[in-house]
Write a protein that holds these residues in place. Structure first.
Motif, PDB file in Angstrom:
ATOM      1  N   LEU A 256       0.398  -1.304  -0.154  1.00 42.24           N
ATOM      2  CA  LEU A 256      -0.403  -0.230   0.183  1.00 42.24           C
ATOM      3  C   LEU A 256       0.801   1.631  -0.330  1.00 42.24           C
ATOM      4  CD1 LEU A 256      -2.836  -0.785   1.983  1.00 42.24           C
ATOM      5  CD2 LEU A 256      -3.065  -0.927  -0.569  1.00 42.24           C
ATOM      6  N   GLN A 257       1.945   1.288   0.196  1.00 42.08           N
ATOM      7  CA  GLN A 257       2.987   2.269   0.150  1.00 42.08           C
ATOM      8  C   GLN A 257       3.903   2.717  -1.263  1.00 42.08           C
ATOM      9  OE1 GLN A 257       3.833   4.302   3.190  1.00 42.08           O
ATOM     10  NE2 GLN A 257       1.983   2.762   3.312  1.00 42.08           N
ATOM     11  N   SER A 258       2.769   1.810  -2.068  1.00 41.12           N
ATOM     12  CA  SER A 258       3.138   1.727  -3.646  1.00 41.12           C
ATOM     13  C   SER A 258       1.931   2.572  -4.317  1.00 41.12           C
ATOM     14  CB  SER A 258       3.469   0.566  -4.040  1.00 41.12           C
ATOM     15  OG  SER A 258       3.592   0.747  -5.628  1.00 41.12           O
ATOM     16  N   ASN A 259       2.566   3.473  -4.804  1.00 42.30           N
ATOM     17  CA  ASN A 259       1.957   3.972  -5.737  1.00 42.30           C
ATOM     18  C   ASN A 259       1.614   3.378  -7.059  1.00 42.30           C
ATOM     19  OD1 ASN A 259       1.453   6.818  -4.453  1.00 42.30           O
ATOM     20  ND2 ASN A 259       3.065   7.688  -5.583  1.00 42.30           N
ATOM     21  N   GLU A 260       1.704   2.727  -7.705  1.00 39.61           N
ATOM     22  CA  GLU A 260       1.216   1.718  -8.629  1.00 39.61           C
ATOM     23  C   GLU A 260       0.360   0.794  -8.133  1.00 39.61           C
ATOM     24  OE1 GLU A 260       3.398  -0.626 -11.955  1.00 39.61           O
ATOM     25  OE2 GLU A 260       5.072   0.075 -10.934  1.00 39.61           O
ATOM     26  N   TRP A 261       0.615   0.108  -7.440  1.00 42.13           N
ATOM     27  CA  TRP A 261      -0.049  -0.596  -6.313  1.00 42.13           C
ATOM     28  C   TRP A 261      -1.282  -0.270  -6.074  1.00 42.13           C
ATOM     29  CZ3 TRP A 261      -0.707  -5.575  -6.591  1.00 42.13           C
ATOM     30  CH2 TRP A 261      -1.728  -6.829  -5.697  1.00 42.13           C
ATOM     31  N   THR A 262      -1.600   0.882  -5.573  1.00 40.64           N
ATOM     32  CA  THR A 262      -3.146   1.451  -5.032  1.00 40.64           C
ATOM     33  C   THR A 262      -3.513   1.250  -5.743  1.00 40.64           C
ATOM     34  OG1 THR A 262      -1.352   3.470  -4.104  1.00 40.64           O
ATOM     35  CG2 THR A 262      -1.844   2.297  -3.095  1.00 40.64           C
ATOM     36  N   GLU A 263      -2.588   2.076  -7.479  1.00 38.44           N
ATOM     37  CA  GLU A 263      -3.644   3.128  -8.814  1.00 38.44           C
ATOM     38  C   GLU A 263      -3.768   1.739  -8.985  1.00 38.44           C
ATOM     39  OE1 GLU A 263      -1.103   5.301 -10.884  1.00 38.44           O
ATOM     40  OE2 GLU A 263      -0.729   6.691  -9.428  1.00 38.44           O
ATOM     41  N   TYR A 264      -3.330   0.501  -8.784  1.00 37.47           N
ATOM     42  CA  TYR A 264      -4.044  -0.644  -9.341  1.00 37.47           C
ATOM     43  C   TYR A 264      -5.115  -1.340  -8.913  1.00 37.47           C
ATOM     44  CZ  TYR A 264      -4.237  -5.750 -10.781  1.00 37.47           C
ATOM     45  OH  TYR A 264      -5.156  -6.459 -11.390  1.00 37.47           O
ATOM     46  N   LEU A 265      -4.982  -1.469  -7.685  1.00 36.63           N
ATOM     47  CA  LEU A 265      -6.479  -1.655  -7.125  1.00 36.63           C
ATOM     48  C   LEU A 265      -6.983  -0.958  -6.759  1.00 36.63           C
ATOM     49  CD1 LEU A 265      -4.558  -2.801  -3.642  1.00 36.63           C
ATOM     50  CD2 LEU A 265      -5.267  -4.524  -5.383  1.00 36.63           C
ATOM     51  N   ASN A 266      -7.223   0.004  -6.519  1.00 37.26           N
ATOM     52  CA  ASN A 266      -8.368   1.178  -6.382  1.00 37.26           C
ATOM     53  C   ASN A 266      -9.150   1.237  -8.229  1.00 37.26           C
ATOM     54  OD1 ASN A 266      -8.035   2.040  -4.622  1.00 37.26           O
ATOM     55  ND2 ASN A 266      -6.662   4.417  -4.646  1.00 37.26           N
ATOM     56  N   ALA A 267      -7.955   1.113  -9.474  1.00 39.07           N
ATOM     57  CA  ALA A 267      -8.761   0.292 -10.581  1.00 39.07           C
ATOM     58  C   ALA A 267     -10.068  -0.080 -10.900  1.00 39.07           C
ATOM     59  CB  ALA A 267      -7.915   0.149 -11.700  1.00 39.07           C
ATOM     60  N   LYS A 268      -9.507  -1.006  -9.800  1.00 43.86           N
ATOM     61  CA  LYS A 268     -10.753  -2.550 -10.047  1.00 43.86           C
ATOM     62  C   LYS A 268     -11.620  -2.718  -8.420  1.00 43.86           C
ATOM     63  CE  LYS A 268      -7.184  -3.894 -12.396  1.00 43.86           C
ATOM     64  NZ  LYS A 268      -7.933  -4.422 -13.974  1.00 43.86           N
ATOM     65  N   MET A 269     -11.603  -1.757  -8.196  1.00 44.27           N
ATOM     66  CA  MET A 269     -12.604  -1.114  -6.665  1.00 44.27           C
ATOM     67  C   MET A 269     -13.750  -0.025  -7.320  1.00 44.27           C
ATOM     68  SD  MET A 269     -11.225  -3.509  -3.849  1.00 44.27           S
ATOM     69  CE  MET A 269     -12.282  -2.823  -3.067  1.00 44.27           C
ATOM     70  N   PRO A 270     -14.978  -0.669  -6.146  1.00 44.89           N
ATOM     71  CA  PRO A 270     -15.884   0.469  -6.367  1.00 44.89           C
ATOM     72  C   PRO A 270     -15.301   1.947  -5.560  1.00 44.89           C
ATOM     73  CG  PRO A 270     -16.318  -1.224  -5.307  1.00 44.89           C
ATOM     74  CD  PRO A 270     -15.059  -1.647  -5.052  1.00 44.89           C
ATOM     75  N   GLU A 271     -15.501   3.082  -6.302  1.00 44.74           N
ATOM     76  CA  GLU A 271     -15.038   4.393  -5.831  1.00 44.74           C
ATOM     77  C   GLU A 271     -14.659   4.668  -4.363  1.00 44.74           C
ATOM     78  OE1 GLU A 271     -15.940   9.232  -6.976  1.00 44.74           O
ATOM     79  OE2 GLU A 271     -16.378   7.908  -8.562  1.00 44.74           O
ATOM     80  N   SER A 272     -16.421   3.967  -3.833  1.00 44.78           N
ATOM     81  CA  SER A 272     -17.104   4.745  -2.611  1.00 44.78           C
ATOM     82  C   SER A 272     -15.421   3.860  -1.591  1.00 44.78           C
ATOM     83  CB  SER A 272     -18.233   4.483  -2.187  1.00 44.78           C
ATOM     84  OG  SER A 272     -18.377   2.824  -1.992  1.00 44.78           O
ATOM     85  N   SER A 273     -14.861   2.157  -1.988  1.00 39.96           N
ATOM     86  CA  SER A 273     -13.760   1.811  -1.873  1.00 39.96           C
ATOM     87  C   SER A 273     -12.238   2.025  -1.533  1.00 39.96           C
ATOM     88  CB  SER A 273     -14.395   0.276  -1.794  1.00 39.96           C
ATOM     89  OG  SER A 273     -15.884  -0.424  -1.579  1.00 39.96           O
ATOM     90  N   ALA A 274     -12.236   3.137  -2.557  1.00 42.81           N
ATOM     91  CA  ALA A 274     -10.763   3.006  -2.642  1.00 42.81           C
ATOM     92  C   ALA A 274     -10.379   3.388  -2.267  1.00 42.81           C
ATOM     93  CB  ALA A 274     -10.726   4.553  -3.571  1.00 42.81           C
ATOM     94  N   TRP A 275      -9.006   3.597  -2.053  1.00 39.38           N
ATOM     95  CA  TRP A 275      -8.040   3.787  -0.604  1.00 39.38           C
ATOM     96  C   TRP A 275      -7.860   5.170  -1.275  1.00 39.38           C
ATOM     97  CZ3 TRP A 275      -2.575   4.423  -0.749  1.00 39.38           C
ATOM     98  CH2 TRP A 275      -2.004   4.840   0.397  1.00 39.38           C
ATOM     99  N   THR A 276      -7.274   5.670   0.182  1.00 35.39           N
ATOM    100  CA  THR A 276      -7.177   7.086  -0.169  1.00 35.39           C
ATOM    101  C   THR A 276      -5.168   7.316   0.516  1.00 35.39           C
ATOM    102  OG1 THR A 276      -7.478   7.742   1.947  1.00 35.39           O
ATOM    103  CG2 THR A 276      -9.410   7.930   0.605  1.00 35.39           C
ATOM    104  N   ALA A 277      -5.257   8.515  -0.140  1.00 37.53           N
ATOM    105  CA  ALA A 277      -3.860   9.170  -0.064  1.00 37.53           C
ATOM    106  C   ALA A 277      -3.560   8.388   1.899  1.00 37.53           C
ATOM    107  CB  ALA A 277      -3.241  10.028  -0.346  1.00 37.53           C
ATOM    108  N   ASP A 278      -4.466   9.155   2.495  1.00 42.53           N
ATOM    109  CA  ASP A 278      -4.207   9.178   4.295  1.00 42.53           C
ATOM    110  C   ASP A 278      -4.610   7.755   5.126  1.00 42.53           C
ATOM    111  OD1 ASP A 278      -6.922   8.357   4.017  1.00 42.53           O
ATOM    112  OD2 ASP A 278      -7.747  10.579   4.790  1.00 42.53           O
ATOM    113  N   GLY A 279      -5.086   6.202   4.040  1.00 40.64           N
ATOM    114  CA  GLY A 279      -4.242   5.239   4.494  1.00 40.64           C
ATOM    115  C   GLY A 279      -5.831   4.705   5.176  1.00 40.64           C
ATOM    116  N   GLU A 280      -6.759   5.634   4.381  1.00 44.66           N
ATOM    117  CA  GLU A 280      -8.685   5.151   4.820  1.00 44.66           C
ATOM    118  C   GLU A 280      -8.713   4.368   4.110  1.00 44.66           C
ATOM    119  OE1 GLU A 280      -9.620   5.823   8.105  1.00 44.66           O
ATOM    120  OE2 GLU A 280      -8.128   6.355   8.378  1.00 44.66           O
TER     121      GLU A 280
END
Length: 132
Positions: free
Chosen positions: A51-75
């Protein structure tokens, strides 16, 4: 009180029993209670590092519903893995390991669902949540 005092009445509860035959209730513990397990601790450590990797979190967020996305503050849904995440990992790894077992004994890369099921039943490993 308590579930230990429940009694089965076949005359009045047979329809309920028939309706849930083949069903299961899965009760899981909060992953934080599993951290004494070496495998769970390793999974949680790797998850946090991913989750510290921007590339990884962007990939995960692309697969998740918008309301479930991981945010920069770790939420968000993925910030702290749930029992579901750990069990999902174990299930996916079980199928992957069964597939590898079949492939290593097959000349052809194609195999049937029955072959996969039979191999799946023999898989044993220490998963992220528990022994599989």
């Amino acid at each position: 009180g308590g579930l230990g005092n429940l009694k089965y009445d076949s005359s009045g509860q047979a329809d309920i029993i028939a309706g849930i035959t083949g069903s299961a209730l899965l009760l899981t513990a909060d992953p934080r209670t599993r951290l004494k397990r070496e495998q769970t601790a390793a999974f949680m450590k790797e998850w946090g590092e991913l989750l510290q990797s921007n590339e990884w979190t962007e990939y995960l967020n692309a697969k998740m519903p918008e309301s479930s996305a991981w945010t920069a503050d770790g939420e968000g849904l993925l910030a702290s893995p749930s029992s579901f995440n750990l069990l999902s990992y174990d299930a996916i790894m079980s199928i992957a390991l069964a597939s590898c077992d079949i492939e290593s004994s097959h000349e052809d890369v194609l195999f049937s669902s029955q072959e996969l099921f039979e191999a799946f039943k023999t898989i044993k490993f220490e998963g992220a949540y528990s022994s599989v």
